[in-house]
Design an enzyme around this catalytic site. Sequence first.
Site, PDB file in Angstrom:
ATOM      1  CE  LYS A 286      40.967  64.676  74.098  1.00  8.60           C
ATOM      2  NZ  LYS A 286      39.521  64.467  73.894  1.00  8.60           N
ATOM      3  CD  GLU A 361      30.138  56.572  63.784  1.00  9.65           C
ATOM      4  OE1 GLU A 361      30.490  57.630  64.339  1.00  9.65           O
ATOM      5  OE2 GLU A 361      30.948  55.755  63.300  1.00  9.65           O
ATOM      6  NE  ARG A 389      32.767  56.595  59.670  1.00  9.82           N
ATOM      7  CZ  ARG A 389      33.900  56.785  60.340  1.00  9.82           C
ATOM      8  NH1 ARG A 389      33.899  57.508  61.440  1.00  9.82           N
ATOM      9  NH2 ARG A 389      35.021  56.245  59.932  1.00  9.82           N
TER      10      ARG A 389
END
Length: 628
Positions: A286, A361, A389
Amino acid sequence: MNSENKSGLLAGLDGPEDLRRLPDEQMKPLCQEIRRFLVGQVTRTGGHLASNLGVVELSVALHRVFNTPADRVIWDVGHQSYVHKLLTGRRERFDTLRTPGGLSGFTRRQESEYDPFGAGHSSTSVSAALGFAEADRLRGSDAYTVAVVGDGAFSGGMIYEALNNCRSDLNLVIVLNENEMSIAPTGGRMAGYLSRIRTSKRYRHWKVHTRGFLRRIPLIGKPLYRRVKRIKRFFKNQLYHSNYFEELGLYYIGPVDGNDYPLMERALRAAREKGGSVLVHIKTQKGKGYDPAEVHPDTYHNVSAQKAGDSFHRQMGAMLTRLGEQDPAIVAVTAAMGQGTGLDTFGAAFPERYFDVGIAEEHALTFSAGLAAAGLKPFCAIYSTFLQRGYDNILHDIALQNLPVRLLIDRAGLAVADGSTHHGIFDVAFLSHIPGISLYQPVSYAALQAMLGHLTEASSPCAVRYPNEAEKQAVIRHFYPDGDPADYAPRADYEDPAELDALMITYGSITARVLEAQTELKKQGVRCGVILIQQLCPYDRTVHRLLGFLRAALPVVFVEEGIYEGGAGMIVGDLLRQLHPSLVRRYRVLALHDFVSPEKPVDDLYAYCGLDAAGIRDAVLNLLGGKS
């Protein structure tokens, strides 16, 4: 326009066809140029920087190896698709990145034929790619579908549900991009050596011919092949500690250095030539090529064009930490958003009582239900858009059992930069219909503190929602001129309703715009009062409190930064008419009616939705029969 647009290799790329015509030796300078472009652009406009810097070589190789758009590339979440957008004819639109109606910060079907599937939420890519690949199989198409998935998405259950349904005979390539979480079975020189062997044509041809030779031996051929395969798997498992993906029937290539362009392209070509379902495991860094992002990839994950300041979620984190010092039963749960929700403060103070469950979630909510059933006091912080969700988990696992899970709903309201996939506008509607739940939205930190204290002693499901911004001093001074008390009772800014021409009811951060509209109406001679509510559910209690203010038959406009159908305005209006049909002479709800996704750039998303001060003013004037 960024100067990188005007010269260099990027300037000559209007699509993947141009990219494929470039010689191999220009790939490294092209990748360097792309990184310079991204740093210059994203640090200016805001957006996801570190993740895109990490996938430059991958993005270039994908469009060199695969025949896009006939072959499809599906990016999980889509926040790492900036290079993909650059290479597919959208370079000139990058100045509009993450603006309403401009270039989306995620993939979007309406934006380009190179975006076959839209995204914004995690862990959906493999399911979608599997759908495309199965459709191709049924149609007899030889097109390839590629899903690019970050290792973080593998904390989401949908990935495993999709992998469980993968067939080995599909033209499906799954690129697992490992840039944070270590899930590699092995590493170092041996892994690189095995990777180079497995991506070579000689190895693949040898494997196919050996398999065919053994199977053709009369009588003992097939049993011998199976025995050789078991022996091979045994020794490979000793090296790799087993390979989950090959057990599922996927041909595994990797790990591969995803920031080494020649290796990256060779791995993808090997996957394409192999045919069938293949998983290419790559490792990337990253922030690659930009020192600040390499050192602090979390900080540069999502760069804001504005300086970070105080906010409701930062205050919430500090308040919950103080409550946690007093009550050891308080625990905190989040789904890969510890810093984003402010719960990292609580986690630093109480690491054993802090649970970051990853991008899961549904699990976060049912896990919280289990904590509550066991006698603890869980506070579960999830962005509004991601809470969608877990609807069934809230309904089935929390509400049906009347468990006191405390939902902290962050990013409530319109998401101006992130767009339609991230608007927090549906939670009021879908929570309002869940029996037994209490729902709050503070306009001040003092009210938030009072709500959190109340929730600590809750005996049933409850939720507090708040925006990604700071409290508005103008709103607080307007309703609490003598100081901001730690309560959340409805407030009205008038004494005698008989002196009013109209009335507005509202809640949340849109209140500031409602007060601006009130000022404009006053300039036009319209006396319009405002009622602020900070508790929505239970609605019958809210409406009975409102009746204390509604002593005259007034035109009423209910203003909310949420969806109209099933929203607070619709429910309050219905209850008011049932209780006192003569009290509300004219009633209108000013709210949102769809996902809010402008097709063209707009200067002000609130104006586009009719929720700016002028739009609210005009709604009142229209209800009065006047002209705006």
